[in-house]
Design a protein around this motif. Structure first.
Motif, PDB file in Angstrom:
ATOM      1  N   MET A 166       9.477  -2.266  -0.700  1.00  0.00           N
ATOM      2  CA  MET A 166       8.259  -1.603  -0.267  1.00  0.00           C
ATOM      3  C   MET A 166       7.140  -2.637  -0.125  1.00  0.00           C
ATOM      4  O   MET A 166       6.920  -3.463  -1.005  1.00  0.00           O
ATOM      5  CB  MET A 166       7.862  -0.548  -1.290  1.00  0.00           C
ATOM      6  N   ALA A 167       6.434  -2.584   0.973  1.00  0.00           N
ATOM      7  CA  ALA A 167       5.338  -3.518   1.234  1.00  0.00           C
ATOM      8  C   ALA A 167       4.064  -3.062   0.538  1.00  0.00           C
ATOM      9  O   ALA A 167       3.823  -1.870   0.382  1.00  0.00           O
ATOM     10  CB  ALA A 167       5.088  -3.635   2.721  1.00  0.00           C
ATOM     11  N   ALA A 168       3.283  -4.040   0.138  1.00  0.00           N
ATOM     12  CA  ALA A 168       1.977  -3.761  -0.452  1.00  0.00           C
ATOM     13  C   ALA A 168       0.934  -4.528   0.344  1.00  0.00           C
ATOM     14  O   ALA A 168       1.157  -5.682   0.715  1.00  0.00           O
ATOM     15  CB  ALA A 168       1.948  -4.184  -1.913  1.00  0.00           C
ATOM     16  N   ILE A 169      -0.189  -3.887   0.603  1.00  0.00           N
ATOM     17  CA  ILE A 169      -1.255  -4.519   1.364  1.00  0.00           C
ATOM     18  C   ILE A 169      -2.590  -4.178   0.729  1.00  0.00           C
ATOM     19  O   ILE A 169      -2.782  -3.066   0.232  1.00  0.00           O
ATOM     20  CB  ILE A 169      -1.222  -4.081   2.843  1.00  0.00           C
ATOM     21  N   VAL A 170      -3.477  -5.163   0.708  1.00  0.00           N
ATOM     22  CA  VAL A 170      -4.831  -4.932   0.218  1.00  0.00           C
ATOM     23  C   VAL A 170      -5.795  -5.688   1.133  1.00  0.00           C
ATOM     24  O   VAL A 170      -5.508  -6.794   1.560  1.00  0.00           O
ATOM     25  CB  VAL A 170      -4.999  -5.357  -1.262  1.00  0.00           C
TER      26      VAL A 170
ATOM     27  N   ASP B 100      -6.691  -0.305   0.113  1.00  0.00           N
ATOM     28  CA  ASP B 100      -5.519  -0.364   0.990  1.00  0.00           C
ATOM     29  C   ASP B 100      -5.796   0.144   2.401  1.00  0.00           C
ATOM     30  O   ASP B 100      -4.902   0.165   3.243  1.00  0.00           O
ATOM     31  CB  ASP B 100      -4.338   0.388   0.373  1.00  0.00           C
TER      32      ASP B 100
ATOM     33  N   ASP C  61      -5.510  -2.602 -11.961  1.00  0.00           N
ATOM     34  CA  ASP C  61      -4.183  -2.247 -11.475  1.00  0.00           C
ATOM     35  C   ASP C  61      -3.657  -3.298 -10.501  1.00  0.00           C
ATOM     36  O   ASP C  61      -4.285  -4.335 -10.268  1.00  0.00           O
ATOM     37  CB  ASP C  61      -4.190  -0.866 -10.840  1.00  0.00           C
ATOM     38  N   TYR C  62      -2.497  -3.040  -9.908  1.00  0.00           N
ATOM     39  CA  TYR C  62      -1.854  -3.983  -9.005  1.00  0.00           C
ATOM     40  C   TYR C  62      -2.734  -4.308  -7.797  1.00  0.00           C
ATOM     41  O   TYR C  62      -2.830  -5.468  -7.390  1.00  0.00           O
ATOM     42  CB  TYR C  62      -0.501  -3.420  -8.549  1.00  0.00           C
ATOM     43  N   THR C  63      -3.385  -3.321  -7.224  1.00  0.00           N
ATOM     44  CA  THR C  63      -4.230  -3.542  -6.055  1.00  0.00           C
ATOM     45  C   THR C  63      -5.395  -4.466  -6.404  1.00  0.00           C
ATOM     46  O   THR C  63      -5.718  -5.388  -5.655  1.00  0.00           O
ATOM     47  CB  THR C  63      -4.761  -2.205  -5.492  1.00  0.00           C
TER      48      THR C  63
ATOM     49  N   LYS D 113      -4.000  -8.023  -6.902  1.00  0.00           N
ATOM     50  CA  LYS D 113      -3.619  -8.596  -5.617  1.00  0.00           C
ATOM     51  C   LYS D 113      -4.848  -9.095  -4.860  1.00  0.00           C
ATOM     52  O   LYS D 113      -4.840 -10.204  -4.312  1.00  0.00           O
ATOM     53  CB  LYS D 113      -2.858  -7.559  -4.795  1.00  0.00           C
TER      54      LYS D 113
ATOM     55  N   VAL E 113      -0.664  -9.366   2.017  1.00  0.00           N
ATOM     56  CA  VAL E 113       0.516  -8.533   2.257  1.00  0.00           C
ATOM     57  C   VAL E 113       1.691  -9.137   1.506  1.00  0.00           C
ATOM     58  O   VAL E 113       1.885 -10.342   1.523  1.00  0.00           O
ATOM     59  CB  VAL E 113       0.854  -8.470   3.766  1.00  0.00           C
ATOM     60  N   SER E 114       2.452  -8.268   0.871  1.00  0.00           N
ATOM     61  CA  SER E 114       3.679  -8.755   0.231  1.00  0.00           C
ATOM     62  C   SER E 114       4.759  -7.704   0.331  1.00  0.00           C
ATOM     63  O   SER E 114       4.515  -6.577   0.646  1.00  0.00           O
ATOM     64  CB  SER E 114       3.423  -9.116  -1.233  1.00  0.00           C
TER      65      SER E 114
END
Length: 77
Positions: free
Chosen positions: A1-5, A23, A49-51, A54, A76-77
């Motif tokens: 799953m991609a994560a973007i901030v 996000d 948190d993670y966001t 990041k 982006v990861s």
């Protein structure tokens, strides 16, 4: 799953910079405050948190590469 901030500079003074982040680039609802001297950050809402992590890490990475605090950016990861 991609994560973007996404993040964007909101304000700056000699000691700190406040960034908005989130996000959705159209609705950066959260803030983080970066201490320029220590390069540590605090979430405006107290939620580390993670966001938040990041966004903080990317801001520091850009600063490390360019020696200037970014106006805006994304990770982006």
């Amino acid at each position: 799953m991609a994560a973007i901030v996404y993040f964007a500079k909101q304000s700056e003074d000699p000691q700190v910079i406040v960034y908005k982040f989130g996000d959705d680039p159209a609705g950066l609802a959260r803030t983080l405050t970066m201490d320029k001297a220590s390069r540590t950050s605090q979430p405006g809402d107290g939620e580390a948190d993670y966001t938040f992590l990041k966004a903080s890490r990317k801001i520091n990475a850009v600063y490390s590469e360019s020696n200037t605090w970014p106006e805006r950016g994304m990770s982006v990861s």
